[in-house]
Motif scaffolding. Structure first.
Motif, mmCIF file in Angstrom:
data_model
loop_
_atom_site.group_PDB
_atom_site.id
_atom_site.type_symbol
_atom_site.label_atom_id
_atom_site.label_comp_id
_atom_site.label_asym_id
_atom_site.label_seq_id
_atom_site.Cartn_x
_atom_site.Cartn_y
_atom_site.Cartn_z
ATOM 1 N N THR A 61 40.288 -27.571 -62.262
ATOM 2 C CA THR A 61 40.860 -26.299 -62.696
ATOM 3 C C THR A 61 41.095 -25.371 -61.514
ATOM 4 N N ALA A 62 40.163 -25.406 -60.537
ATOM 5 C CA ALA A 62 40.292 -24.542 -59.365
ATOM 6 C C ALA A 62 41.538 -24.877 -58.554
ATOM 7 N N PHE A 63 41.864 -26.171 -58.458
ATOM 8 C CA PHE A 63 43.020 -26.608 -57.658
ATOM 9 C C PHE A 63 44.274 -26.825 -58.512
ATOM 10 N N GLN A 64 44.213 -26.412 -59.763
ATOM 11 C CA GLN A 64 45.315 -26.676 -60.691
ATOM 12 C C GLN A 64 46.637 -26.059 -60.226
ATOM 13 N N LYS A 65 46.571 -24.886 -59.619
ATOM 14 C CA LYS A 65 47.788 -24.183 -59.183
ATOM 15 C C LYS A 65 48.095 -24.383 -57.709
ATOM 16 N N GLY A 66 47.408 -25.332 -57.092
ATOM 17 C CA GLY A 66 47.718 -25.653 -55.705
ATOM 18 C C GLY A 66 46.745 -25.071 -54.706
ATOM 19 N N TRP A 67 46.816 -25.627 -53.492
ATOM 20 C CA TRP A 67 45.903 -25.262 -52.421
ATOM 21 C C TRP A 67 46.079 -23.809 -51.987
ATOM 22 N N GLU A 68 47.319 -23.328 -51.935
ATOM 23 C CA GLU A 68 47.583 -21.959 -51.492
ATOM 24 C C GLU A 68 46.976 -20.939 -52.454
ATOM 25 N N THR A 69 47.118 -21.203 -53.735
ATOM 26 C CA THR A 69 46.530 -20.309 -54.738
ATOM 27 C C THR A 69 45.011 -20.318 -54.642
ATOM 28 N N TYR A 70 44.459 -21.498 -54.387
ATOM 29 C CA TYR A 70 43.005 -21.633 -54.240
ATOM 30 C C TYR A 70 42.511 -20.793 -53.056
ATOM 31 N N LEU A 71 43.178 -20.931 -51.909
ATOM 32 C CA LEU A 71 42.779 -20.169 -50.717
ATOM 33 C C LEU A 71 42.918 -18.672 -50.950
ATOM 34 N N ALA A 72 43.977 -18.296 -51.632
ATOM 35 C CA ALA A 72 44.176 -16.867 -51.915
ATOM 36 C C ALA A 72 43.053 -16.322 -52.797
ATOM 37 N N ALA A 73 42.564 -17.149 -53.726
ATOM 38 C CA ALA A 73 41.515 -16.708 -54.646
ATOM 39 C C ALA A 73 40.180 -16.495 -53.943
ATOM 40 N N ILE A 74 39.876 -17.352 -52.954
ATOM 41 C CA ILE A 74 38.570 -17.243 -52.286
ATOM 42 C C ILE A 74 38.617 -16.360 -51.041
ATOM 43 N N THR A 75 39.811 -15.898 -50.669
ATOM 44 C CA THR A 75 39.922 -15.040 -49.479
ATOM 45 C C THR A 75 40.381 -13.630 -49.815
ATOM 46 N N ASN A 76 40.527 -13.304 -51.108
ATOM 47 C CA ASN A 76 40.881 -11.916 -51.419
ATOM 48 C C ASN A 76 39.678 -11.021 -51.164
ATOM 49 N N SER A 77 39.909 -9.739 -51.120
ATOM 50 C CA SER A 77 38.869 -8.789 -50.687
ATOM 51 C C SER A 77 37.639 -8.801 -51.579
ATOM 52 N N ASP A 78 37.838 -8.911 -52.891
ATOM 53 C CA ASP A 78 36.695 -8.904 -53.816
ATOM 54 C C ASP A 78 35.842 -10.155 -53.657
#
Length: 284
Positions: free
Chosen positions: A53-70
């Protein structure tokens, strides 16, 4: 001949005990299948689902999710809490284990009981206790407000709550280990003229190092994953007082699992380190 009868009986009993353990292959295979199926269903499958589920939308979306400010703020806060609570509990565990195993004193049983208290009290209740002590309407709330000191709904409260729930782990690992080892080596060292500190660092610490590391690993795992007590005292301020578990709860409601997968990786890594330490301790 009479003198050999007890030995024969003992041998027969041992053989009977061994034979009773030899179950048919069908039974052994069935039990193995049930155990593996249970682990696959309740452990492996959920982990696979989280990563898929974490990688469902691709690697770029995954990286964006874990590197956002929150997310970065939650990871940073979790690391800060771990870096403070784990060393403090390690020191507390060693000192407490040393005190309990090397000395006799009044209140010893009470101290042992108090160490077990975090296991008996719900983490949510533990968090509530800190609210009643340091909250705005708490016992010390007015004084803390006048001094402009923030405990609850701030980092200090999260650290205190995590300290409480992780307090027993190192001590509970070291107490039985140090009791089994006894104090003969320390007494010999002191007799030969070594100081107390030298005896501790050169005799006691090497003997308990694997138990200490094991306790630290367990303490670290609980500190990273603690939710109940921290949830009560944190205030859920996004980007400020949310640790990784609290941030994961928010993302779950938004159906995002990237940070959950990252925390799963930390849990798996912790499990691997734990098994390595266990293996090392057994092969000393």
């Amino acid at each position: 001949m009479a003198g050999h009868v007890p030995m024969q009986h003992a041998k027969t009993n041992v053989e009977l005990n061994h034979s009773s353990l030899k179950e048919p292959k069908v039974v052994r295979w069935l039990l193995t299948f049930i155990a593996l199926a249970f682990l696959a269903l309740f452990l492996v499958l959920p982990l696979i689902t989280i990563f898929m589920t974490a990688f469902q939308k691709g690697w770029e979306t995954y990286l964006a999710a874990i590197t956002n400010s929150d997310a970065l703020a939650a990871i940073k806060l979790t690391l800060i809490v771990v870096l403070i609570t784990v060393p403090l509990n390690a020191v507390f565990g060693v000192v407490t284990a040393w005190l309990i195993t090397k000395f006799d004193f009044k209140g010893k049983n009470l101290l042992i009981t108090l160490i077990d208290l975090p296991f008996a009290v719900s983490p949510v209740i533990a968090g509530l206790v800190f609210i009643l002590l340091f909250g705005a309407q708490g016992l010390f709330g007015e004084w803390l407000f006048n001094q402009d000191i923030k405990i609850v709904f701030a980092i200090p409260g999260i650290i205190l709550a995590t300290l409480f729930v992780t307090l027993p782990f190192v001590a509970k690992e070291l107490i039985p280990l140090m009791q089994a080892q006894g104090s003969a080596e320390e007494e010999a060292s002191l007799t030969l003229g070594a100081s107390g500190f030298k005896t501790f660092f050169l005799v006691t610490l090497p003997n308990i190092k694997w138990g200490l590391l094991y306790g630290i690993i367990l303490c670290n795992a609980r500190a990273i994953g603690e939710f109940g007590a921290v949830s009560v005292v944190s205030g859920h301020i996004r980007g400020m007082t949310n640790t990784m578990p609290l941030h994961i709860e928010i993302l779950y409601n938004e159906y995002q699992f990237a940070v959950a997968s990252l925390m799963s990786v930390l849990a798996i890594f912790t499990l691997i380190v734990k098994n390595i330490i266990e293996w090392k301790a057994k092969h000393i």
